[in-house]
Each structure stands twice: as C-alpha cells, then as structure tokens.
Write a protein that holds these residues in place. Structure first.
Motif, mmCIF file in Angstrom:
data_model
loop_
_atom_site.group_PDB
_atom_site.id
_atom_site.type_symbol
_atom_site.label_atom_id
_atom_site.label_comp_id
_atom_site.label_asym_id
_atom_site.label_seq_id
_atom_site.Cartn_x
_atom_site.Cartn_y
_atom_site.Cartn_z
ATOM 1 N N GLN A 286 32.900 -1.081 -14.475
ATOM 2 C CA GLN A 286 34.346 -0.814 -13.359
ATOM 3 C C GLN A 286 34.575 -2.236 -13.050
ATOM 4 N N VAL A 287 35.788 -2.244 -12.418
ATOM 5 C CA VAL A 287 36.275 -3.326 -11.766
ATOM 6 C C VAL A 287 35.659 -3.315 -10.253
ATOM 7 N N PRO A 288 35.439 -4.281 -9.401
ATOM 8 C CA PRO A 288 34.976 -4.222 -8.128
ATOM 9 C C PRO A 288 35.910 -3.580 -7.243
ATOM 10 N N HIS A 289 35.706 -3.030 -5.834
ATOM 11 C CA HIS A 289 36.410 -2.422 -5.114
ATOM 12 C C HIS A 289 35.888 -2.788 -3.722
ATOM 13 N N LEU A 290 36.752 -2.451 -2.864
ATOM 14 C CA LEU A 290 36.385 -2.578 -1.276
ATOM 15 C C LEU A 290 35.956 -1.241 -0.817
ATOM 16 N N ASP A 291 34.975 -1.251 0.132
ATOM 17 C CA ASP A 291 34.563 -0.175 0.703
ATOM 18 C C ASP A 291 34.482 -0.538 2.148
ATOM 19 N N PHE A 292 35.436 -0.039 2.982
ATOM 20 C CA PHE A 292 35.754 -0.215 4.275
ATOM 21 C C PHE A 292 34.942 0.603 5.489
ATOM 22 N N SER A 293 33.914 1.398 4.737
ATOM 23 C CA SER A 293 33.113 2.155 5.629
ATOM 24 C C SER A 293 32.329 1.544 6.764
ATOM 25 N N ARG A 294 32.102 0.199 6.740
ATOM 26 C CA ARG A 294 31.304 -0.590 7.515
ATOM 27 C C ARG A 294 31.982 -1.728 8.172
ATOM 28 N N SER A 295 32.923 -2.177 7.488
ATOM 29 C CA SER A 295 33.656 -3.463 7.928
ATOM 30 C C SER A 295 35.066 -3.512 7.303
ATOM 31 N N GLY A 296 35.747 -4.622 7.445
ATOM 32 C CA GLY A 296 36.951 -4.791 6.676
ATOM 33 C C GLY A 296 36.939 -6.403 6.175
ATOM 34 N N CYS A 297 38.178 -6.434 5.674
ATOM 35 C CA CYS A 297 38.312 -7.888 4.990
ATOM 36 C C CYS A 297 38.906 -8.846 6.061
ATOM 37 N N THR A 298 38.083 -10.078 5.985
ATOM 38 C CA THR A 298 38.735 -11.028 6.836
ATOM 39 C C THR A 298 39.426 -11.989 5.997
#
Length: 157
Positions: A54-66
C-alpha cells in the motif's frame, strides 16, 4: 428515501478514505508501494503508516501534520514520490453532524481550539463548520474530537 450516515458516504469500496501524505504525487504511487517507507520513521508526529503493498497514509488519531518536510526529505532519499510543487495535503476535513456534540446542542470547542488554521467556525456556541477554503487538511482537529466526528474527503482539484 433511505438516508445514509455521513461516514458511509465517505467510504470507498468498503474501506475508509486514507489521507495521503503532504505533497503526494498519485501518478507515482506504484513507486511508493514498493518503497520501504522511510517517511514513517522520519515523521516527528508519528502519524504516517504504511501497510505492505500500500501507499503510506496519515492517521490523525494522535496528532496532526505540521508540514515540517521531514517526510519529503526522507522520500527524496527513497522513492522521490513526494513533490513540493503539489501543495499540502490533498484532503479536507468535514464534520459529521450525527456524531458531533455541537450539532447535538452540547457546547464543545475541541476541534475549533485545535485548528491551527482557524478553519473551524461555530454558529453561536454550537454547530461547528469547516471553512473549506481555509482548511489545510492538517488533521489536528481529529484526535481531540471526543466523538470521532471529523472525517476527511479528497480535495477536489
């Protein structure tokens, strides 16, 4: 007319929409699938996940992207799939009114307080709405929501 829950509308082929990395170039996704995922270890927020094949993805359950660029630098060494000219994250936040406390008449400003871009506005003390013209898709609103009412959709180009 049969009403579907908002969460069901945003599922594709039985699985939820996976938020792409910032600057992700979907035209080079095949190269990303074969990569070992150097971007995962580079992310200081630890929000990048990659399953085999799979391609990587973001999981925002703990934090967000800076938008620190650490994933971009790591990708340049591995696959070079990320492209800064593509802009930020190709996703936008939406609020599911069926799950949101504010839409149920409960005062809750968790998502608005967490939004670094001030993209979440409230009608009085209730009913938060996302300003899609301001939302960067950073995801800081997700982990603080006590009812998991924040959903992401692909940003229309």
């Amino acid at each position: 007319m049969d009403k579907k829950p908002l969460r069901e509308i945003f599922k594709t082929q039985g699985k939820p929409f996976q938020v792409p990395l910032p600057y992700f170039n979907p035209q080079r996704a095949d190269e990303c699938v074969e990569c070992v995922g150097g971007c995962m270890g580079a992310c200081p927020e630890k929000i990048i996940f990659k399953e085999p094949g799979q391609v990587p993805h973001l999981d925002f359950s703990r934090s967000g992207c800076t938008f620190c660029g650490a994933c971009f630098k790591a990708c340049a060494e591995c696959a070079g799939v990320l492209d800064e000219s593509l802009g930020g994250i190709n996703a936008l936040a939406l609020i599911d009114p069926d799950k949101c406390l504010g839409h149920q008449g409960v005062v809750c400003f968790a998502c608005g307080d967490a939004c670094k871009d001030k993209a979440i506005h409230f009608l009085g003390m209730f009913k938060p709405r996302v300003d899609l013209g301001v939302c960067t898709g950073c995801g800081f609103c997700v982990g603080v929501c006590p009812t998991e009412a924040i959903l992401f959709i692909e940003r229309s180009v």
